[in-house]
Design an enzyme around this catalytic site. Structure first.
Site, PDB file in Angstrom:
ATOM      1  CD  GLU A 288     -19.470  -8.054 -19.715  1.00 46.57           C
ATOM      2  OE1 GLU A 288     -19.837  -9.130 -20.044  1.00 46.57           O
ATOM      3  OE2 GLU A 288     -18.051  -8.338 -18.011  1.00 46.57           O
ATOM      4  CE  LYS A 356     -19.619 -13.905 -22.326  1.00 42.74           C
ATOM      5  NZ  LYS A 356     -19.893 -13.402 -20.883  1.00 42.74           N
ATOM      6  CB  CYS A 456     -17.172 -11.864 -19.366  1.00 45.81           C
ATOM      7  SG  CYS A 456     -17.830 -12.074 -17.454  1.00 45.81           S
TER       8      CYS A 456
END
Length: 585
Positions: A288, A356, A456
């Site tokens: 990430e 995300k 994440c």
């Protein structure tokens, strides 16, 4: 009845026990044994309360203790400790207070009636507490302010026989059985100390016996189911080669160019190793946040950057698809940007992205940030001058498996149940129909792998991963930047929370992090492959892909938690109606 000081001690002690059972510097992957007893002191203190105020305070204190001890590393997040640790601690304590208030409805109501609390069946006291605890863990693990750390299920990781029920109940069933055991032990302590009346002891022992039998049945059922699923052999339907890059440098500190150069060097090494073995990579994963410039505007930028060999040219030279953490603009006019997994094809061309969906509150997503006053406050006084936008869709990526490139598609793959084969009036075949029985022109499922990329801490959210799985994902491939935490316990806690996704959906979880815990987890929760923490490391791993299953959890989601929560609120409605009837008399 416990003294007020002793009740406070019990609450703090319970919090400390639970924090100690969660992965930490003493117990790397936690201690399920301590977890079994960790809620016991809180149970004793909570059922010793006489007021709503004290019950709320005790739950708040226990929950705050767990948070501060187990998640102290939040203080390392980019200097925003006032929000990451401070705000999360305050929010956690507040929600804990609400949970304590809700809990006390049951003992308070019973103490008002002729059936005093001590005469209430032990099993109902235990089940009420268990339901309240599930309400707490579920409420803290869902929503825009969710933080799914500090739960009992994270402490249960090492005893994988008992964690296999996650494909039925999700992580909520795991927490339930541990809390159930704690409550039973607490009731044994309470009843042994409470009375010296022999006849009363017999009644209590009888009720404890019922609770003991119930607990035994639950544990035995979970253990038998777990043993079967843990030891049953599972055969992968295909494998693919993934290059996992752990560059061990925080892009926030090292800078984009350094992160790219390190990642390129490690990738090159892995590809050469594969080539020497006569194999090729099917996908390369970088963690990430490696890329700073936002797509699609930066497509041409990365065709010239880095200067010596651009990212585009490097990917093209490897002739391999890449997933790299970066940003994507979803609304240019209003400067809306997503934290994304950016997808490049084998020619180095931008192929799309996944944005995300579950953002870190106050770190990635600032509530009310569109309000000018909030924007000014966060920018001038806090130093937070940016807020990400949530992703807008579930994205499934698909790449070819090079080793299976020439596999012919089975004739029976994805065919209709019924068929009609007819000759024309001259008794001749229809060539188009006949060809379907010679060759199946559809994409061979063995020659491709469909995967999703939770970003994440999204891999710690069952609801996020359930949506991705039901969209058609065969493998979860998480990309993460956790290097800012600077602690082993943080990395392991994240990994443990994520590992349950493999069990819930009986699939493979791949984690590519910039400092750890990079690993591959099988559908039984066992670690197939792992990399050392906080080390520059890279490797090529054969990722097994299993036949997609419709697990109970993938179909019905958090049904177990919903039942617990519904039972709580049905009882609350019953109490309110009964109180209303009493007032009208």
């Amino acid at each position: 009845m416990e003294s007020a000081i002793l009740q406070v001690f019990y609450a703090i002690f319970s919090g400390a026990l639970l924090a100690l059972s969660i992965p930490n510097d003493f117990y790397t992957f936690g201690s399920p044994l301590i977890a079994l007893f960790s809620i016991c002191p809180l149970y004793i203190a909570a059922y010793g309360c006489k007021t709503y105020k004290r019950s709320g305070f005790l739950f708040s204190l226990q929950i705050l203790t767990v948070h501060l001890i187990s998640s102290w590393w939040l203080v390392n997040f980019r200097g925003y400790a006032v929000f990451t640790l401070g705000a999360s601690a305050a929010g956690t304590a507040f929600f804990g207070w609400i949970i304590g208030i809700i809990f006390h409805i049951f003992p308070h109501r019973l103490n008002k009636t002729e059936n005093k609390l001590k005469n209430v069946s032990v099993i109902w006291k235990i089940l009420w507490f268990c339901a309240i605890w599930i309400l707490w863990e579920y409420s803290k693990s869902n929503g825009i302010l969710a933080y799914p750390w500090g739960t009992v299920s994270i402490a249960a990781y090492k005893w994988r026989i008992l964690t296999q029920i996650a494909d039925i109940t999700g992580i909520w069933g795991i927490s339930f059985i541990y809390v159930l055991f704690s409550c039973l032990i607490a009731e044994c302590i309470i009843n042994l100390r409470q009375t010296k009346d022999i006849s009363a002891q017999r009644i209590n022992f009888f009720e404890l016996g019922i609770s003991l039998k119930f607990t035994f049945i639950v544990f035995a059922g979970a253990a038998l189911y777990g043993a079967y699923n843990y030891f049953i052999p599972r055969v992968a339907e295909k494998e693919f080669n993934a290059v996992i890059i752990q560059q061990n440098c925080d892009p926030w500190e090292a800078g984009e160019e350094n992160s790219i150069l390190v990642s390129k060097r490690l990738t090159e090494r892995c590809l050469k190793k594969l080539e020497a073995q006569g194999e090729k990579a099917d996908i390369v994963l970088w963690s990430e946040g490696v890329l700073e410039k936002s797509f699609p505007d930066s497509i041409f930028y990365y065709k010239v950057f880095p200067e010596k060999e651009s990212l585009h040219d490097f990917i093209k030279r490897t002739n391999t698809p890449f997933i790299i953490g970066g940003d994507a603009v979803v609304d240019k006019k209003h400067s809306k940007v997503c934290n994304s997994a950016v997808f490049f094809d084998a020619e180095g061309e931008f192929a799309g992205f996944y944005g995300k969906k579950q953002l870190v509150p106050f770190a990635e997503k600032i509530p009310l940030y569109d309000n000018p006053l909030m924007k000014k406050l966060m920018d001038e006084y806090v130093g937070l001058s940016f807020s990400y936008e949530s992703g807008f869709q579930n994205v499934v990526f698909s790449v070819p498996i090079k080793a299976n490139k020439y596999e012919k598609t089975p004739l029976n793959y994805n065919r209709s149940r019924n068929a009609y084969i007819s000759l024309d009036k001259n008794g001749l075949r229809d060539a188009e129909t006949a060809e379907k029985y010679i060759i199946n022109k559809q994409k061979n499922p063995v020659s491709y792998v469909n995967f999703t990329t939770p970003i994440c801490f999204e891999d710690a959210f069952p609801s996020v991963c359930r949506d991705l799985y039901n969209a058609g994902s065969q493998v979860f491939m998480n990309i993460t930047n956790d290097s800012w935490s600077k602690t082993d316990s943080s990395e392991i806690q994240h990994f443990v929370a994520a590992s349950y996704r493999a069990i819930e959906f009986r699939t493979t979880l791949v984690r590519c992090t910039n400092s750890g815990y990079s690993a591959v987890v099988g559908p039984d929760g066992a670690v197939i492959y792992k990399m050392p923490l906080f080390e520059e490391y890279a490797d090529t791993v054969k990722i097994p892909v299993y036949t997609r299953e419709k697990t109970v959890y993938s179909v019905f989601g958090d049904w177990f938690a919903y039942i617990m929560i519904i039972c709580i609120f049905v009882y609350i409605i019953f109490v309110l109606r009964e109180d209303k009837d009493d007032c009208s008399i």
